[in-house]
Design an enzyme around this catalytic site. Structure first.
Site, PDB file in Angstrom:
ATOM      1  N   SER A  63       0.904  -1.067   0.093  1.00  0.00           N
ATOM      2  CA  SER A  63      -0.024  -0.119  -0.210  1.00  0.00           C
ATOM      3  C   SER A  63       0.813   1.254  -0.090  1.00  0.00           C
ATOM      4  CB  SER A  63      -0.944  -0.031   1.083  1.00  0.00           C
ATOM      5  OG  SER A  63      -2.116   0.916   0.672  1.00  0.00           O
ATOM      6  N   HIS A  68       3.196  14.592   5.739  1.00  0.00           N
ATOM      7  CA  HIS A  68       3.167  16.037   5.404  1.00  0.00           C
ATOM      8  C   HIS A  68       3.581  16.713   6.507  1.00  0.00           C
ATOM      9  CE1 HIS A  68       0.659  14.687   2.187  1.00  0.00           C
ATOM     10  NE2 HIS A  68       0.155  14.083   2.843  1.00  0.00           N
TER      11      HIS A  68
END
Length: 146
Positions: A63, A68
């Site tokens: 996956s 961020h």
């Protein structure tokens, strides 16, 4: 209940500004986390935003993982989605804590694809059945009284 995969969201508050704004430092941290969690790296992409902050995304054989950063708020948002019984995405939290040294951390563990959630929801109205039952009871009473 079995699930298809696990999705961890990790919020880290009070991280070092310089670490959160250093693309190579964050890439190295992510590579360490991927190794520790027994995930397979396919590709790693990073982007420095202006005036500050960055995004690093890892495409994994099981996956993906992303981070961020918001250096002006000393904050990092990390997402890890993985499937397979041999992966350990929760170990990434230990790695990121050790490297980023946040003052406060919050982790949410979401089980994705639970079978109970995949069943269709059907709404059945019982009113027509009650009307039919009541009608047949009235017919029997009528016939009995004759």
């Amino acid at each position: 209940m079995t699930s298809i995969g696990r999705h961890l969201t990790i919020d880290m508050y009070g991280c070092n500004y310089d670490h959160l704004n250093n693309l190579e430092f964050i890439k190295t941290a992510m590579l360490a986390a991927i190794k520790e969690t027994n995930l397979t790296l396919l590709d790693l992409v990073g982007h420095q935003t202006e005036p500050q902050g960055l995004t690093v995304i890892a495409l994994l054989g099981q996956s993906h993982m992303s981070i961020h950063t918001f250096p002006e708020q000393s904050y990092a948002a990390i997402d890890i989605f993985s499937y397979g019984d041999y992966t350990h995405p929760d170990k990434a939290l230990t790695v990121f804590k050790k490297i980023l040294r946040p003052e406060k951390t919050r982790m949410t563990n979401i089980m994705r694809g639970l079978q109970k959630d995949m069943k269709p929801r059907i709404r059945v109205s019982i009113a027509p059945l009650r009307r039919m039952r009541n009608t047949s009871a009235r017919v029997w009473r009528f016939l009995r009284n004759k």
